[in-house]
Motif scaffolding. Sequence first.
Motif, mmCIF file in Angstrom:
data_model
loop_
_atom_site.group_PDB
_atom_site.id
_atom_site.type_symbol
_atom_site.label_atom_id
_atom_site.label_comp_id
_atom_site.label_asym_id
_atom_site.label_seq_id
_atom_site.Cartn_x
_atom_site.Cartn_y
_atom_site.Cartn_z
ATOM 1 N N GLU A 177 -6.508 2.787 -6.779
ATOM 2 C CA GLU A 177 -5.058 2.971 -6.349
ATOM 3 C C GLU A 177 -4.489 2.398 -5.252
ATOM 4 O O GLU A 177 -3.474 1.611 -5.270
ATOM 5 C CB GLU A 177 -5.020 4.505 -5.987
ATOM 6 N N HIS A 178 -5.320 1.882 -4.294
ATOM 7 C CA HIS A 178 -4.966 1.320 -3.002
ATOM 8 C C HIS A 178 -5.342 0.190 -2.669
ATOM 9 O O HIS A 178 -4.823 -0.704 -1.893
ATOM 10 C CB HIS A 178 -4.964 2.464 -1.823
ATOM 11 N N GLY A 179 -6.552 -0.421 -3.283
ATOM 12 C CA GLY A 179 -7.193 -1.464 -2.934
ATOM 13 C C GLY A 179 -6.313 -2.886 -3.050
ATOM 14 O O GLY A 179 -6.561 -3.652 -2.186
ATOM 15 N N ARG A 180 -5.815 -3.016 -4.170
ATOM 16 C CA ARG A 180 -4.995 -4.429 -4.248
ATOM 17 C C ARG A 180 -3.812 -4.493 -3.144
ATOM 18 O O ARG A 180 -3.828 -5.623 -2.667
ATOM 19 C CB ARG A 180 -4.157 -4.447 -5.626
ATOM 20 N N VAL A 181 -3.160 -3.303 -2.839
ATOM 21 C CA VAL A 181 -2.182 -3.376 -1.825
ATOM 22 C C VAL A 181 -2.777 -3.717 -0.652
ATOM 23 O O VAL A 181 -2.090 -4.409 0.298
ATOM 24 C CB VAL A 181 -1.273 -2.030 -1.908
ATOM 25 N N VAL A 182 -4.007 -2.775 -0.245
ATOM 26 C CA VAL A 182 -4.317 -3.172 1.159
ATOM 27 C C VAL A 182 -4.863 -4.473 1.093
ATOM 28 O O VAL A 182 -4.621 -5.261 2.225
ATOM 29 C CB VAL A 182 -5.566 -2.165 1.373
ATOM 30 N N LEU A 183 -5.702 -4.895 0.166
ATOM 31 C CA LEU A 183 -6.144 -6.364 0.106
ATOM 32 C C LEU A 183 -4.933 -7.309 0.279
ATOM 33 O O LEU A 183 -5.252 -8.278 1.247
ATOM 34 C CB LEU A 183 -6.765 -6.733 -1.319
ATOM 35 N N ALA A 184 -3.800 -7.252 -0.214
ATOM 36 C CA ALA A 184 -2.510 -8.152 -0.178
ATOM 37 C C ALA A 184 -2.231 -8.279 1.242
ATOM 38 O O ALA A 184 -1.810 -9.247 1.922
ATOM 39 C CB ALA A 184 -1.618 -7.863 -1.086
ATOM 40 N N GLN A 185 -2.231 -7.022 2.077
ATOM 41 C CA GLN A 185 -1.503 -6.849 3.363
ATOM 42 C C GLN A 185 -2.551 -7.492 4.283
ATOM 43 O O GLN A 185 -2.346 -8.325 5.268
ATOM 44 C CB GLN A 185 -1.639 -5.484 3.747
ATOM 45 N N ILE A 186 -3.958 -7.351 4.110
ATOM 46 C CA ILE A 186 -4.972 -8.023 4.802
ATOM 47 C C ILE A 186 -4.777 -9.464 4.632
ATOM 48 O O ILE A 186 -4.908 -10.414 5.759
ATOM 49 C CB ILE A 186 -6.782 -7.343 4.634
ATOM 50 N N GLN A 187 -4.824 -9.826 3.425
ATOM 51 C CA GLN A 187 -4.709 -11.398 3.436
ATOM 52 C C GLN A 187 -3.537 -12.131 4.178
ATOM 53 O O GLN A 187 -3.667 -13.255 4.559
ATOM 54 C CB GLN A 187 -4.645 -11.887 1.911
ATOM 55 N N LEU A 188 -2.276 -11.247 4.173
ATOM 56 C CA LEU A 188 -1.209 -11.764 4.873
ATOM 57 C C LEU A 188 -1.516 -11.899 6.262
ATOM 58 O O LEU A 188 -1.050 -13.079 6.630
ATOM 59 C CB LEU A 188 0.092 -10.913 4.685
ATOM 60 N N VAL A 189 -2.432 -11.329 6.867
ATOM 61 C CA VAL A 189 -2.450 -11.459 8.350
ATOM 62 C C VAL A 189 -3.895 -12.414 8.574
ATOM 63 O O VAL A 189 -3.856 -13.280 9.629
ATOM 64 C CB VAL A 189 -2.868 -9.950 8.833
ATOM 65 N N ALA A 190 -4.776 -12.041 7.682
ATOM 66 C CA ALA A 190 -6.090 -12.924 7.919
ATOM 67 C C ALA A 190 -6.016 -14.346 7.463
ATOM 68 O O ALA A 190 -6.640 -15.213 8.039
ATOM 69 C CB ALA A 190 -7.230 -12.635 7.167
ATOM 70 N N GLY A 191 -5.084 -14.697 6.159
ATOM 71 C CA GLY A 191 -4.808 -15.868 5.764
ATOM 72 C C GLY A 191 -5.985 -16.536 4.733
ATOM 73 O O GLY A 191 -5.802 -17.421 4.531
ATOM 74 N N GLU A 192 -7.098 -15.777 4.798
ATOM 75 C CA GLU A 192 -8.155 -16.348 3.833
ATOM 76 C C GLU A 192 -8.447 -15.203 3.111
ATOM 77 O O GLU A 192 -8.854 -13.983 3.543
ATOM 78 C CB GLU A 192 -9.375 -16.542 4.876
ATOM 79 N N ARG A 193 -8.596 -15.474 1.810
ATOM 80 C CA ARG A 193 -8.978 -14.618 0.685
ATOM 81 C C ARG A 193 -10.348 -13.924 1.064
ATOM 82 O O ARG A 193 -10.682 -12.688 0.864
ATOM 83 C CB ARG A 193 -9.023 -15.153 -0.662
ATOM 84 N N VAL A 194 -11.511 -14.883 1.225
ATOM 85 C CA VAL A 194 -12.756 -14.264 1.319
ATOM 86 C C VAL A 194 -12.824 -13.460 2.759
ATOM 87 O O VAL A 194 -13.568 -12.377 2.646
ATOM 88 C CB VAL A 194 -13.675 -15.432 1.602
ATOM 89 N N LEU A 195 -12.417 -13.752 3.658
ATOM 90 C CA LEU A 195 -12.156 -12.883 4.913
ATOM 91 C C LEU A 195 -11.632 -11.566 4.631
ATOM 92 O O LEU A 195 -12.033 -10.575 5.148
ATOM 93 C CB LEU A 195 -11.672 -13.728 5.920
ATOM 94 N N ALA A 196 -10.220 -11.692 3.871
ATOM 95 C CA ALA A 196 -9.586 -10.451 3.464
ATOM 96 C C ALA A 196 -10.484 -9.551 2.604
ATOM 97 O O ALA A 196 -10.350 -8.174 2.933
ATOM 98 C CB ALA A 196 -8.446 -10.889 2.863
ATOM 99 N N GLU A 197 -11.366 -10.127 1.866
ATOM 100 C CA GLU A 197 -12.082 -9.149 0.770
ATOM 101 C C GLU A 197 -13.320 -8.644 1.698
ATOM 102 O O GLU A 197 -13.496 -7.391 1.578
ATOM 103 C CB GLU A 197 -12.771 -10.175 -0.169
#
Length: 196
Positions: free
Chosen positions: A44-64
Motif C-alpha cells: 500500500e505505501h512502499g512505492r509512495v515512500v520510495l518515491a519520496q526518499i528518492q527525491l531527497v536521496a537522489g539515488e535509486r539504490v540508496l533510496a531502496e
Amino acid sequence: MGDPHRNAAAPIFTASRDGACEDHQLLRRIGQGDEDAMTAFYREHGRVVLAQIQLVAGERVLAEEILQDTMLAVWRGAGSFRGESSARSWVIAIARRQTRDRLRARRLRVVDDAFLADQPSPSPGPEVTALDRADLAEVMGAIRQLGPAHREVLGLAFGSGLSLPEVAGVLEIPVGTVKSRLSAARKARADERRPC
C-alpha cells in the motif's frame, strides 16, 4: 459459495476499503507480529515512500536501502503507532528520519531549516495548477534540479498527497515554512526559465 482453494486463515484485503481504518488495523496487526499485514502495508505505501526518499536521496539504490530500513522500523515500531496522524504521514516521517540519518552518515549537506524559515512566505500561488498541467517528465526533471529541502517539500505536498499540515508534521516545521519552501521552489524554477 466458497472457494475450496482459498485458505480460510488468509487475510482478505479488498480494493474498496476505508484506507485510514484499514491502515490502522494493519499497523495494530504488524505490532502483533503479523507478516501478512506487513506485506499488505508495504504494498500500500512502499512505492509512495520510495518515491519520496528518492527525491531527497537522489539515488535509486540508496533510496531502496533506506526504504528497507524504514519498513524494518515500521515492523519494530508499529505497536507504538497511536493513530494521531495518517499511517502514510507516519511512515513518511520515519522514512525522512532514516534518510536524514543515512545522508548525515555519508556527510552530505542538508539545507538548514533556519535559513529557509527566514525566506518570505507570500500567499499561495498557482503552483498546484501549474504542476497539474505540466508534463510529468518535465516536472520530475525540474524537481531534480532543486535543492534537497525543496525537493522534499514538493514530493510530500504533491507526490505523496499529504495536506500542508501533514507535510509540516512530517518535516517538524511550521505550516508557514512549508508554504515558504513551496514558494521558494516555484521562484527557483521561474528564475531558471527566464531568458538571459
